[in-house]
Design an enzyme around this catalytic site. Sequence first.
Site, PDB file in Angstrom:
ATOM      1  N   SER A  10       0.852  -1.160   0.110  1.00 18.90           N
ATOM      2  CA  SER A  10      -0.026  -0.186   0.147  1.00 18.90           C
ATOM      3  C   SER A  10       0.849   1.183   0.060  1.00 18.90           C
ATOM      4  CB  SER A  10      -0.905  -0.080   1.153  1.00 18.90           C
ATOM      5  OG  SER A  10      -2.091  -0.908   1.139  1.00 18.90           O
ATOM      6  N   LYS A  18       0.085   3.824  -2.804  1.00 20.43           N
ATOM      7  CA  LYS A  18      -0.729   4.760  -2.749  1.00 20.43           C
ATOM      8  C   LYS A  18      -0.109   6.298  -2.535  1.00 20.43           C
ATOM      9  CE  LYS A  18      -4.581   2.284  -0.650  1.00 20.43           C
ATOM     10  NZ  LYS A  18      -3.791   0.641  -0.223  1.00 20.43           N
ATOM     11  N   SER A  77      -5.646   3.963   3.983  1.00 17.14           N
ATOM     12  CA  SER A  77      -5.283   2.760   3.132  1.00 17.14           C
ATOM     13  C   SER A  77      -6.484   2.336   2.196  1.00 17.14           C
ATOM     14  CB  SER A  77      -4.655   1.711   3.743  1.00 17.14           C
ATOM     15  OG  SER A  77      -3.756   0.911   2.713  1.00 17.14           O
TER      16      SER A  77
END
Length: 570
Positions: free
Chosen positions: A235, A238, A408
């Site tokens: 993640s 991102k 997230s």
Amino acid sequence: MLRRSRGVWRRAARHPAVRRVRERAVPPAARLLRRSARFARAAHRSAVQPAVRPAARFLRPHARRLHRAVVAPAAGSLRRHAGVWRITLYATLAGLLISVVTIGLAGPWESGRRTAEHTRAAELTAERHGTTAAGAAGGTAGTTADAKGDREAAAGGIPEPMAGPVLTPLPEDGPADSGGSGPEPAAGPSAALAGLLQPLLDDPALGTGVAATVLDVATGRELFTTGTGAAPPASTMKLVTGAAALTALGPEHRLTTRVVYDEPNNRVVLVGGGDTTLGSEDLAALARATARALAGRGIGAVGVGYDAGRFSGPETHHPIGVNDNISPLTSLTVNGGRLDGSTHGPAPRAADPAAEAGGEFVAALTDAGITVKGSSAAPRTAPDGAPELAVHRSEPVAVLVERALTHSDNDLAESLGRQVAAADGLPLDLAGVSRALTGRLAGLGLPTEGLRIADASGLDRNGRLTTGLLARLLALAAAPDRPELRPVLTGMPVAGFNGTLRHRYDEHGGGLIRAKTGTLTGVNALAGTTVDADGRVLAFAFLAHGTASPSAAEAALDTTAGTLLTCGCP
């Protein structure tokens, strides 16, 4: 003492001025009081007494007991200590008088400040500037000025002494010149920092491969790096998506969900714009606005369709499939396709979020007083040029990026990736997203060696990033000439306080580290910013793969990041 006080009051009472006041003012006031008393007694006898007599008979014995128990003893105490009260009053007045006299003698004063203190401060400032007090004052030191300009003139133009800055400003073009007063700062990696971090990164909990980079944000100096190969970012991907969205769309851009009127078919069409933050209340407000617009056209019954075709391409699902971490890929969804009412985190997902949103819109439109033909919504394409009846706008992209990073949010990240592809004129599918994000990174001047973007959320383990790219992206987001990228920093969770770091850093580093986490099976990542013992802002990125225990890997990464706080490493 008391006898002298009584004598003073008697002499004051015999003074002619006091007598004149008493003779002129007291009789009229007494007459007015007597008339008022007579009027009150008459009103009391005629109206009040009959009404309160029963209550008075009931309360009289209680009042007598209260008087005997409380009032009478208190009155006796006051009579016995009358002299003490007089002494207290005289002492208070004398104290106030002494205070006023003392303050006056301590002057002169100006704007609440003694001029003597200012003169002394000017003398000290003059000494620091290598002049004498007399020279600095130009022969007028010690004089009293009437305004700030006069004070500065009396001090030879030297301003009032000010406290020094609490924090030393960051240099604009690198570290300040030492001026020969100390050693020049090192330009390469920090051996001291490597000695601290390398043993921690050798922890078996970090799996079979770990890469790390630490940068000084102010200077861009790479303090530490190891394992430079690209690795699955999870993640932390991102961060890339957020920076690309802010660059392509701008921080103030908003995503829209519209309702248009298909007049030939007497149908309203709900058109999705990729806003995964659209909630049930937002959809209900959109339905009410639609009902008002229809009523303004004299329409009370319509058909309803929904258009979720903005995201093109063959993919209807993320490569990992639909699960509690991500919904089907669609431009129309309510509550992110979640079925449990939550706003972030894993949750059961709808199999067809667009159809769920259409059905909810029909119910809200019916509640708003519109008759829906067929009582359900069907997939329809909004006609080109159809008049708009209502629109809902999301929060600005800056807020959306912060939300995607803090929680997230995979659905929001994938939607933002497609918005970047749309802005760059590319297909709104995963291939278009990959090209768009890669191009945006290159446009920012970031290193793209080994880069492979498989999606916008980092759920696809086929993606590859380097720690050098992540750390330099964070440093770029802090640059003074890149304010549009600031949400990349402010959106990262704060250790021990919110988002995916809320329950981490319980013992060390809480509140002092901002970082984006990343977790897949066998992959753990952490990239963020902190401040070291010397006050330097550091950007760091750690990517570990081949990990066996997520909790053990997270603890090892947290320890490594926390070590940066204690290091004043040259």
